[in-house]
Write a protein that holds these residues in place. Sequence first.
Motif, PDB file in Angstrom:
ATOM      1  N   GLU A   1      53.012  39.145  32.415  1.00 26.25           N
ATOM      2  CA  GLU A   1      53.979  38.100  32.730  1.00 26.25           C
ATOM      3  C   GLU A   1      54.590  37.485  31.469  1.00 26.25           C
ATOM      4  O   GLU A   1      55.790  37.308  31.359  1.00 26.25           O
TER       5      GLU A   1
ATOM      6  N   ALA B   1      47.451  40.784  33.676  1.00 30.29           N
ATOM      7  CA  ALA B   1      48.060  39.452  33.779  1.00 30.29           C
ATOM      8  C   ALA B   1      47.125  38.483  34.495  1.00 30.29           C
ATOM      9  O   ALA B   1      47.550  37.718  35.365  1.00 30.29           O
ATOM     10  N   SER B   2      45.845  38.568  34.144  1.00 32.65           N
ATOM     11  CA  SER B   2      44.866  37.605  34.675  1.00 32.65           C
ATOM     12  C   SER B   2      44.703  37.653  36.191  1.00 32.65           C
ATOM     13  O   SER B   2      44.428  36.631  36.815  1.00 32.65           O
TER      14      SER B   2
ATOM     15  N   GLY C   1      42.867  37.998  39.497  1.00 32.60           N
ATOM     16  CA  GLY C   1      41.523  37.975  40.053  1.00 32.60           C
ATOM     17  C   GLY C   1      41.385  39.167  41.003  1.00 32.60           C
ATOM     18  O   GLY C   1      42.347  39.539  41.685  1.00 32.60           O
TER      19      GLY C   1
ATOM     20  N   ARG D   1      44.344  42.386  47.294  1.00 30.38           N
ATOM     21  CA  ARG D   1      45.011  43.124  46.217  1.00 30.38           C
ATOM     22  C   ARG D   1      44.444  44.529  46.073  1.00 30.38           C
ATOM     23  O   ARG D   1      45.182  45.469  45.769  1.00 30.38           O
TER      24      ARG D   1
ATOM     25  N   GLN E   1      50.893  28.116  41.013  1.00 33.02           N
ATOM     26  CA  GLN E   1      51.858  29.208  40.816  1.00 33.02           C
ATOM     27  C   GLN E   1      51.889  30.108  42.058  1.00 33.02           C
ATOM     28  O   GLN E   1      50.843  30.432  42.633  1.00 33.02           O
TER      29      GLN E   1
ATOM     30  N   THR F   1      45.707  33.357  43.217  1.00 33.61           N
ATOM     31  CA  THR F   1      44.496  33.037  43.965  1.00 33.61           C
ATOM     32  C   THR F   1      44.361  31.509  44.100  1.00 33.61           C
ATOM     33  O   THR F   1      43.700  31.045  45.028  1.00 33.61           O
TER      34      THR F   1
ATOM     35  N   GLU G   1      36.212  33.610  39.743  1.00 34.41           N
ATOM     36  CA  GLU G   1      36.776  34.938  40.019  1.00 34.41           C
ATOM     37  C   GLU G   1      36.589  35.852  38.818  1.00 34.41           C
ATOM     38  O   GLU G   1      36.433  35.397  37.684  1.00 34.41           O
TER      39      GLU G   1
END
Length: 251
Positions: free
Chosen positions: A35, A92-93, A95, A100, A138, A142, A206
């Motif tokens: 991102e 991009a972090s 979890g 997903r 955001q 999560t 997470e």
Amino acid sequence: MHRRAVLAFALLPLAAGARPLAEIRRSGKLRIATEGAFAPFNYFDQGRLTGFEVELAQLVAKKMGLALEWKTLGFDGLLTGLGQDRWDVVIASHGITEERAKAVSFMAPHYCSGGLVVARDPKIRRARDLAGRTVAVQTGTTYLEQVKKLVPPPRDVKNFPTDVDARAALVTGRVDAWVSDRFVALETLQKNPQLKLKAGELLFTERIAAAAAKGNLPLVEAWNKTLAALMADGSYAALSRRWFGEDVRCT
Ligand code: ARG
């Protein structure tokens, strides 16, 4: 790409079009997306993409003998692009979630963290303090998913395209709380004491991992093996300490 190559890929048990590891190795380049708005993990510093995840990916690629070709775009489109063969890896972090994992294949986790409550009002610290409040998160994260599940629920959960916007909503007093990554939040507090924000409790924890197209297992295995080697030889620990002053791997 040649017609024949396209056909050969179609026969492999991969998400449509994902590049197999052999093809990535032949090209010498790993296409990787992030991102670029989630400091200290992936962000722009005076126009240069950097962060713990950016540097970790650089270490992994180097050890795999590959160059990195970075793309940056909105958080929302990152995982989708894997299935469309727009890039090979996303870091991009994200979890690891069941939802997903239906769409992508996750690598082994590269750090463990969780969603932290941040507010101005020191009385807003815990999950139950969010009841009846307005919370900023955001979109696609999560944090959104977890905040929406709270009982009793917040009065309103406001979505923002970037975590920076979600934080700004708290800073300007448009919301009562902001839920974000623990390390992102702690760095914000430390670097901006004048904002007078307070860290509350972790809402959930997470495991964070990079991802490849669903079923691109040779790539996942090669990445995991390399990451494990970096975790074993001290390079991961050194990188983590430089960014966080501690080792953030999952234990
Ligand atoms: N860890 C959270 C999630 O998995 C947030 C990730 C946000 N990443 C970013 N680059 N903005 O959804």
